[in-house]
Design an enzyme around this catalytic site. Structure first.
Site, PDB file in Angstrom:
ATOM      1  N   CYS A  33       0.821  -1.222   0.000  1.00  0.00           N
ATOM      2  CA  CYS A  33       0.000   0.000   0.000  1.00  0.00           C
ATOM      3  C   CYS A  33       0.849   1.265   0.000  1.00  0.00           C
ATOM      4  O   CYS A  33       0.327   2.353  -0.224  1.00  0.00           O
ATOM      5  CB  CYS A  33      -0.924   0.018   1.209  1.00  0.00           C
ATOM      6  SG  CYS A  33      -0.005   0.053   2.749  1.00  0.00           S
ATOM      7  N   CYS A 102      -1.236  -4.895   8.105  1.00  0.00           N
ATOM      8  CA  CYS A 102      -0.884  -3.535   8.558  1.00  0.00           C
ATOM      9  C   CYS A 102      -0.156  -3.590   9.903  1.00  0.00           C
ATOM     10  O   CYS A 102       0.695  -2.742  10.187  1.00  0.00           O
ATOM     11  CB  CYS A 102      -2.127  -2.677   8.698  1.00  0.00           C
ATOM     12  SG  CYS A 102      -3.217  -2.734   7.262  1.00  0.00           S
TER      13      CYS A 102
END
Ligand code: FES
Length: 133
Positions: A33, A102
């Site tokens: 990302c 994440c």
């Protein structure tokens, strides 16, 4: 999508910022990302006495940075090296499956900051670009 604990950590993050006279700095990025996390640690006698983060990233990245910094304060560097993203996610009572990756940033940023601290003790100081995980 996020539970209350994650939302609280995201909306009211702890330990935001940068320690000016840090002992170690870790900067990592998520290759998928492009989000980036920096963690600075203040270490005295091998004990983490302060930790701060700056995260350019999603809610899960911010919530896990905040939680991970809170968890490592008071730990020895060896204990902090054993902190896993799983433990951070457990502390937050879970993340959506697509957001687990994440949480890896916080674990890796702490490891990178400790590596930097150990290098500095040997006199090796490098200004690092983020390592992508
Ligand atoms: Fe990038 Fe969460 S989507 S760290």
């Amino acid at each position: 999508m996020y539970n209350e604990k994650v939302m609280e950590a995201f909306k009211n993050p702890q330990n935001v910022g940068e320690i000016e006279d840090y002992s170690g700095l870790g900067k990592v990025g998520n290759a998928a990302c492009g989000d980036i996390m920096q963690i600075t640690l203040k270490i005295e006698n091998d004990v983490i006495v302060d930790a701060k983060f700056k995260t350019f990233g999603c809610a899960a990245a911010i919530a896990t940075s905040s939680t991970a910094t809170q968890m490592v304060i008071g730990m020895t560097v060896d204990e902090a090296l054993k902190l896993t993203n799983k433990a951070v996610v457990e502390k937050l009572e879970g993340l959506p499956p697509q957001k687990i990756h994440c949480s890896v940033l916080a674990e890796e940023a702490i490891k990178a900051a400790i590596e930097d601290y150990r290098n500095r003790q040997k006199g090796i100081v490098t200004e690092k670009e983020p390592e992508y995980v």
